[in-house]
Each structure stands twice: as structure tokens, then as C-alpha cells.
Design a protein around this motif. Structure first.
Motif, PDB file in Angstrom:
ATOM      1  N   ALA A  19       0.834  -1.209   0.000  1.00 20.84           N
ATOM      2  CA  ALA A  19       0.000   0.000   0.000  1.00 20.84           C
ATOM      3  C   ALA A  19       0.864   1.253   0.000  1.00 20.84           C
ATOM      4  O   ALA A  19       0.600   2.204  -0.752  1.00 20.84           O
ATOM      5  CB  ALA A  19      -0.940  -0.018   1.197  1.00 20.84           C
ATOM      6  N   GLY A  20       1.921   1.266   0.829  1.00 17.85           N
ATOM      7  CA  GLY A  20       2.789   2.443   0.901  1.00 17.85           C
ATOM      8  C   GLY A  20       3.547   2.649  -0.407  1.00 17.85           C
ATOM      9  O   GLY A  20       3.644   3.769  -0.919  1.00 17.85           O
ATOM     10  N   ALA A  23       1.163   3.788  -3.074  1.00 21.33           N
ATOM     11  CA  ALA A  23       0.770   5.195  -2.861  1.00 21.33           C
ATOM     12  C   ALA A  23       1.849   6.104  -3.446  1.00 21.33           C
ATOM     13  O   ALA A  23       1.554   7.065  -4.175  1.00 21.33           O
ATOM     14  CB  ALA A  23       0.558   5.472  -1.380  1.00 21.33           C
ATOM     15  N   ALA A 176      -0.176   3.631   5.856  1.00 21.32           N
ATOM     16  CA  ALA A 176      -0.146   2.364   5.098  1.00 21.32           C
ATOM     17  C   ALA A 176       0.512   1.296   5.963  1.00 21.32           C
ATOM     18  O   ALA A 176       1.405   0.583   5.514  1.00 21.32           O
ATOM     19  CB  ALA A 176       0.618   2.571   3.785  1.00 21.32           C
ATOM     20  N   VAL A 296      -4.626   3.825   3.608  1.00 16.51           N
ATOM     21  CA  VAL A 296      -4.759   3.018   2.387  1.00 16.51           C
ATOM     22  C   VAL A 296      -4.377   1.562   2.700  1.00 16.51           C
ATOM     23  O   VAL A 296      -3.775   1.282   3.734  1.00 16.51           O
ATOM     24  CB  VAL A 296      -3.867   3.563   1.236  1.00 16.51           C
ATOM     25  N   GLY A 297      -4.713   0.660   1.773  1.00 16.09           N
ATOM     26  CA  GLY A 297      -4.380  -0.758   1.961  1.00 16.09           C
ATOM     27  C   GLY A 297      -5.158  -1.346   3.125  1.00 16.09           C
ATOM     28  O   GLY A 297      -6.261  -0.903   3.451  1.00 16.09           O
ATOM     29  N   ALA A 312      -4.639  -3.040  -2.123  1.00 16.60           N
ATOM     30  CA  ALA A 312      -3.702  -1.970  -1.755  1.00 16.60           C
ATOM     31  C   ALA A 312      -3.449  -1.064  -2.968  1.00 16.60           C
ATOM     32  O   ALA A 312      -3.411   0.165  -2.854  1.00 16.60           O
ATOM     33  CB  ALA A 312      -2.388  -2.563  -1.259  1.00 16.60           C
ATOM     34  N   ALA A 316      -4.787   2.778  -2.733  1.00 14.48           N
ATOM     35  CA  ALA A 316      -3.714   3.777  -2.828  1.00 14.48           C
ATOM     36  C   ALA A 316      -3.930   4.666  -4.059  1.00 14.48           C
ATOM     37  O   ALA A 316      -3.767   5.890  -3.993  1.00 14.48           O
ATOM     38  CB  ALA A 316      -2.348   3.096  -2.900  1.00 14.48           C
TER      39      ALA A 316
END
Ligand SMILES: Cc1cc2nc3c(=O)[nH]c(=O)nc-3n(C[C@H](O)[C@H](O)[C@H](O)COP(=O)(O)OP(=O)(O)OC[C@H]3O[C@@H](n4cnc5c(N)ncnc54)[C@H](O)[C@@H]3O)c2cc1C
Length: 430
Positions: A19-20, A23, A176, A296-297, A312, A316
Motif C-alpha cells: 500500500a505504501g 501510494a 499504510a 490506504v491498503g 492496496a 492507494a
């Protein structure tokens, strides 16, 4: 709607899992398209290159066709060493009956990957993991990765991040962190993490007789077990049990319950090479955005039991598009991000119904045998006419929406096939 990101805005992403990283990748792409210069920082303490649970996420590591397709849409091409296996069929086991389900759409690729660097007790060099590769892609796209655990996020007109060094003020905070760590946000953010359930994982050596590309899925056999799967990953098999409330002896109990089916491959219980009891998100976070922050995620919402990596990607992408195109206020996220989250959560309700119906139905040996009979009868038939094999494939891989699968389950054709098979089983029993 205000508070749009501007040249020089600082976006702090807490968590460098899928997710991170997604993003950062979405954000930097959107910024590039608008000639907008952003400072994007990802806080992630794990290096992703250590074998075992320290760099892993306790995940079966199946990339659905949607995930594979969406990676390509970001211009990302996974190197061959990250892909462990391509999954082409599932052997479904129910009450000592088995049926094989082949990939219903041959052009749709489903892959298995390691999230970390391979099993803890692996001999030899570490394996290339998906998360480390994806984080490298975010880094290459312009994100700065800070190897720090964020202990606390306070609010002073904007989010203030406390890690190992001096506090950092963010113009936008992206949460995330998944669901396997305590969240660091102060109560001002009013973030309530998703509800979770405990699952069980292990890694074992893949026996030489186990075909690469073939997953074994087990429904039932133990009270509360949703399903268990043995997923090929190169020379290993990942053992993944979706068993809310699983305890330390879950894997051993699973082998014992399914000893008959596994005896073909294992003369005795296979030695464990890893093992963990990770959490999986089963309900969305109650609040997943506010002024200058967005989750997010898994930390926001993910597909039930499946396809978390693609979820994710989707959350994101929607959150970053909202931030760049509309703004970073709660109102902007409510207008442009919340609908994507609601859509995932609504689809999960169909998923819950499907899994619950299956758990109940498969307790009856008549229905279990009838279902297996339906899957077998569809083998080799036209894709468009398959119902039960599509259902099983979709439930196990996350390759179709739960809503579409639910429609299939309710179709008159499904019920008439099931009734026909049940009648056949009854005739055989007499
Ligand atoms: C048993 C099981 C099987 C699964 N099987 C699959 C599957 O086959 N396919 C699939 O697509 N999904 C699967 N999932 C779901 C998938 O693992 C998740 O949906 C996915 O990992 C979500 O990605 P994420 O980035 O949101 O969270 P994570 O992958 O959990 O990443 C969160 C990151 O945040 C970091 N972090 C946390 N707190 C902090 C902090 N305070 N400061 C800095 N960093 C922090 C962590 O180190 C971590 O790297 C499975 C899950 C389980 C439990």
C-alpha cells in the motif's frame, strides 16, 4: 476543495508494504503528469531482505490477475526471480473427495511470490521478495525511504511525525501500516483500525511429486476452518490457513485432519521451515481519512480473505488521485476516495455470505459430494458454461468480484446442477 498539494509539498507515507509503495508510485506518476514537484518520504523499518517473519508479512503471496495487470499499468515489470510460480490449477478437497479446477481463463495469469526473503530456515542465499522489489520501484520513481519505525503522529495544524530523528511536519500523511502493528496516530485523528482475525502460516519443502503451478485447497475438516491452501512457491509450499482464531498448533491439526489426502505427497509430517500467526483484516476501518491524512491498503479496507495486494493498489490509487486532483481535506477524500472504499466493503458483504454458505453447506456430506460432482462435471467444458469451478477459482484466488460470484451461486442453473448431482449421489448410496 482546498489544501491541494503544491510544489514542494511533503507527503509522508508510514509503511513501505504494497500500500505504501503503491501510494508513492501513484502519487509520483500523477505529480509528474502535472509537472508538480513533491517530497515523498516512506517510513519503513524492515529491510525486506531478511529470511523469515522479520521481513515477511505472513501472506500466501498470490498475485491475482488483477494485481498482475495493475502492476503493468504502472509500467512495472516484475523480474523473473521475484515470481516463484505461475498457478494454473487448484485441487479442491472436501470431505475426502477431490476435484481439479483449471484456470477458467487461460490468458489471466496468477502468480505466487514471497513477500519477504523466503522461509526462515532456508539454506542458501535469500530469495527476491515482492515487497522489497516494489519498494525499490518507489525509490527509483523518486520516493525517499527512511528506515525508521514511526512511534507517534501528533497534530499541530498538520500531522507531525515522530520517528528516530527530529519531528517532521507533513502536508499529507498516508497511513499504510497494514493491520499487524499498533497504529501511531494520536486520538485527534479519530482513526479506528479495521477488525482483524488471526490466521496461520507455514512453509515446507515442495515434494518432487508436487507439480509446480498446482495449488491444493481444503475446505472444512476442522471446526471454524474457512479453508486451507498449499501454494507452490518455487522449491517450497506455503501452507496458509484461513482459520479465524487459529492457535499455535493450527498447522499440525490441519495436517492431521487431512492426513489421508496429503499421504500421497508426504510419508510423514513435513518439517516446518517458518511459521507465524498473522492478522488479516475482516472489516474496514471506521474512519480512514480526515484533513491532511488518509489510510490506504489493509489499514483502510481490503478484499475479504483475498487479493489484499491488489486492494492496496486500488485504495492507494484512489486516495492519491483524490489528493492530487481534488485536495487533501476530509471533504475531498469523502467525495473522491470514500466511494472506492465503500465499493470494496460492499463487495466483501457478498464474500461473507459466500464463505458462510459454503462452510455450512460443506458440513453435509451429501452437499459436499454433490458440489465436488458439479466441479468434476464441468472439467474440460466451455469456460462460459462453468459455474462451480468458476466459483471455487474465484473464492480461492480473488480473481472475480464476490458480487459476481454470488450471482453465479444464486443462478437457477447452479441449483439445478446441484440438485441433479445430489440426486445422483443419493442413487449411488442406495
Ligand atoms: C494468512 C494470510 C494470507 C494472505 N494471502 C494473500 C494472498 O495470497 N494474496 C494477497 O494479495 N493478499 C493476501 N493476504 C493479504 C495481504 O497480506 C495484505 O492485504 C497486504 O499485505 C496489505 O498490504 P499493506 O501494505 O496494506 O500492509 P502490509 O503489507 O502489512 O505493510 C504494512 C507495512 O507498514 C510497516 N509499518 C507498520 N507500522 C509502522 C510504523 N509505525 N512505522 C513505519 N512502518 C510501519 C510494516 O513494517 C509493513 O511493512 C493475506 C493475508 C494473510 C494474513
Amino acid at each position: 476543495m482546498g489544501d491541494r498539494l503544491q510544489d514542494g509539498s511533503r507527503v509522508c507515507i508510514i509503511g513501505g508494504g504494497p500500500a505504501g509503495s503503491f501510494a508513492a508510485l501513484h502519487l509520483l506518476r500523477l505529480a509528474r503528469e502535472r509537472s508538480l514537484h513533491l517530497e515523498v518520504e516512506i517510513f519503513e523499518p524492515r529491510d525486506g531482505r531478511t529470511q523469515g517473519p522479520r521481513s515477511c508479512k505472513g501472506c500466501a503471496g498470490i498475485l491475482s490477475h488483477g494485481a498482475v495487470h495493475n502492476l503493468a499499468s504502472l509500467g512495472l515489470q516484475m523480474p523473473p526471480e521475484v515470481v516463484q510460480s505461475e498457478l494454473r490449477s487448484y485441487v479442491v478437497h472436501v470431505q475426502n473427495q477431490a476435484a481439479t479446477v483449471d484456470q477458467p481463463h487461460r490468458e489471466r495469469r496468477i502468480l505466487s511470490v514471497y513477500r519477504g526473503a523466503g522461509p526462515r530456515l532456508r539454506q542458501g542465499p535469500s530469495l527476491a521478495g515482492f515487497d522489497a522489489w516494489l519498494l525499490d520501484q518507489a525509490r527509483a520513481a523518486g520516493a525517499r525511504v527512511i528506515p525508521t519505525y514511526v512511534r507517534r503522529v501528533a497534530w499541530d495544524g498538520r500531522p507531525i511525525i515522530y520517528g528516530d530523528a527530529a519531528p517532521i511536519a507533513a502536508d499529507l500523511l498516508v497511513l499504510a501500516i497494514g493491520v499487524n502493528n499498533r497504529h501511531p496516530l494520536s486520538s485527534k485523528f479519530e482513526y479506528t483500525p479495521p477488525q482483524t482475525a488471526i490466521m496461520a502460516q507455514d512453509e515446507i519443502v515442495r515434494p518432487a511429486s508436487w507439480p509446480d503451478g498446482k495449488v491444493a485447497g481444503f475446505f472444512g475438516g476442522l471446526p471454524g476452518l474457512v479453508f486451507g491452501a498449499l501454494v507452490p512457491k518455487g522449491p517450497y509450499l506455503n501452507v496458509s490457513l484461513l482459520w479465524p482464531g487459529a492457535e499455535a498448533d493450527a498447522i499440525v491439526r490441519f495436517y492431521t485432519a487431512h492426513a489421508q489426502a496429503l499421504a500421497r505427497f508426504f510419508a510423514e509430517r513435513p518439517p516446518s521451515l517458518c511459521g507465524c500467526l498473522p492478522l488479516i483484516a475482516v472489516r474496514p476501518a471506521r474512519t480512514c481519512f480526515g484533513d491532511r491524512w488518509v489510510a490506504v491498503g489493509d489499514a483502510a479496507v481490503t478484499r475479504l480473505y483475498k487479493d489484499g495486494i491488489n486492494s492496496a493498489f486500488l485504495t492507494a490509487g484512489a486516495a492519491m488521485a483524490a489528493a492530487v486532483e481534488i485536495g487533501t481535506t476530509a471533504a475531498a477524500f469523502a467525495a473522491a476516495y470514500a466511494p472506492a472504499c465503500r465499493q470494496l466493503a460492499a463487495d466483501n458483504r457478498y464474500g461473507e455470505l459466500i464463505f458462510r454458505t459454503c462452510q455450512l453447506a460443506l458440513q453435509s456430506s451429501l452437499l459436499a459430494r454433490a458440489c465436488i460432482g458439479c466441479v468434476r462435471a464441468e472439467a474440460g467444458g466451455q469456460t462460459a458454461r462453468r459455474i462451480f469451478s468458476r466459483l471455487v477459482w474465484g473464492m480461492l484466488t480473488g480473481d472475480e468480484s464476490y458480487r459476481d460470484l454470488f450471482r453465479l451461486l444464486l443462478s437457477p442453473v447452479a441449483w439445478s446442477r446441484l440438485a441433479g448431482e445430489a440426486a445422483r449421489v443419493l442413487r449411488e448410496r442406495r
